[in-house]
Design a protein around this motif. Structure first.
Motif: not given
Length: 327
Positions: A94-100, A204-226
């Motif tokens: 991937l080509i970056n001018k700075g950034g991530l 880790g970068a697995t997409g995330g495991g099962s969610c706790p009952s307090t936070h039941p909605v599964k989101l996409p896993q956002v990851m930054y790499e620099l």
């Protein structure tokens, strides 16, 4: 998963998430994404509609992503920003001018973020490596001078450390920041920008495991790499001799204080469609209406500093309160 480059929009001392409305915030950030980024980032405003360009390769992504800046600390007391380079790896350069680089990693059916959503990973004031989950925030010593020569296994595994590596054999230091993948389903933000989300089981970068009952909605896993290129600082005779770190983030702290900020700004339901239709890497994806721009185009999307100061070259001290002064 989506994996794409974002060049630097601006490097400045603002942080509309933690210090809204404030110029010359306590430490320096590098910001990427939509050019409607501003000091306040009112949640009622939609970056997808206000931005006229984005420094990320997907045209539809006007989100903003930002992190602290890594500095090299010379033994004479002066500081200089560590340059950044694009990222290689098994999925291609991937080509970056700075950034991530940004990843959106789904695990099963996920619910994309809503307009106004924002969150924070990490704690900018943390000084204790043991208070950081190495599976979520980590650093890797990259002993190859070429970022295309992949080093190690999946992010935040193996010999990766919370601390910033201080080893002359490191040619680059790869920083990884993985955000929570579970949402309470109600709040787009919270006072600490963290309690409305939670990490699932696993790490880790697995997409995330099962969610706790307090936070039941599964989101996409956002990851930054620099990729911080420390090749020019591998001569240990330049390093501090008083026991202080050769590499620090702009808070004058080590890897324990690494953090990332996220403000959602994808156009319409394009991110949801991208997740549902298996859009992959940095490729255009007609099923989701995703189009890409060239590195010359996204790198040309920049913004003038809202807190103007010259942060290039050698500095007498880190810009933390007083204006940056040249060494």
């Amino acid at each position: 998963m989506l994996r794409f480059a974002c060049s630097q929009l601006v490097v400045e001392r603002t942080d509309p998430l933690v210090n809204p409305g404030m110029k010359y915030t306590p430490h320096l950030h590098q910001i990427v994404g939509g050019n409607s980024f501003n000091v306040t980032m009112d949640p009622a405003n939609d970056p997808a509609k206000l931005s006229t360009c984005t420094s990320c390769s997907f045209v539809q992504d006007k989100s903003n992503y930002w992190t602290a800046v890594m500095f090299f600390h010379h033994k004479n007391g002066s500081y200089i920003r560590v340059p950044q380079t694009g990222n290689g790896g098994p999925q291609g350069k991937l080509i970056n001018k700075g950034g991530l680089d940004v990843y959106y990693i789904p695990s099963g059916k996920v619910t994309a973020f809503k307009k106004g959503f924002r969150m924070l990973a990490g704690t900018a004031s943390n000084t204790d490596d043991n208070k950081v989950a190495k599976g979520n925030i980590c650093h890797r010593c990259w002993d190859s001078p070429n970022e295309n020569t992949f080093v190690g296994a999946q992010p935040c595994s193996g010999t990766d450390t919370v601390a910033i590596p201080a080893d002359p054999k490191c040619k680059m230091i790869r920083q990884t920041i993985i955000f929570p993948t579970c949402w309470d389903g109600q709040n787009l933000d919270s006072p600490n920008h963290q309690s409305h989300v939670a990490y699932g089981q696993g790490s880790g970068a697995t997409g995330g495991g099962s969610c706790p009952s307090t936070h039941p909605v599964k989101l996409p896993q956002v990851m930054y790499e620099l990729m911080w290129n420390v090749t020019n600082f591998s001569d240990k005779s330049m390093w501090p001799t008083d026991g202080s770190r050769p590499f620090v983030y702009s808070m004058n702290l080590g890897g324990s204080a690494a953090h990332g900020d996220y403000v959602f700004g994808w156009e319409g339901d394009s991110l949801q469609k991208a997740m549902d239709n298996g859009c992959n890497l940095n490729n255009a994806c007609p099923k989701a209406g995703l189009t890409t721009q060239s590195d010359a185009q996204y790198s040309a999307c920049t913004k003038k500093q809202q807190a103007p100061e010259n942060v290039d070259g050698w500095l007498q001290a880190l810009p933390m309160g007083d204006m940056a002064i040249k060494a």
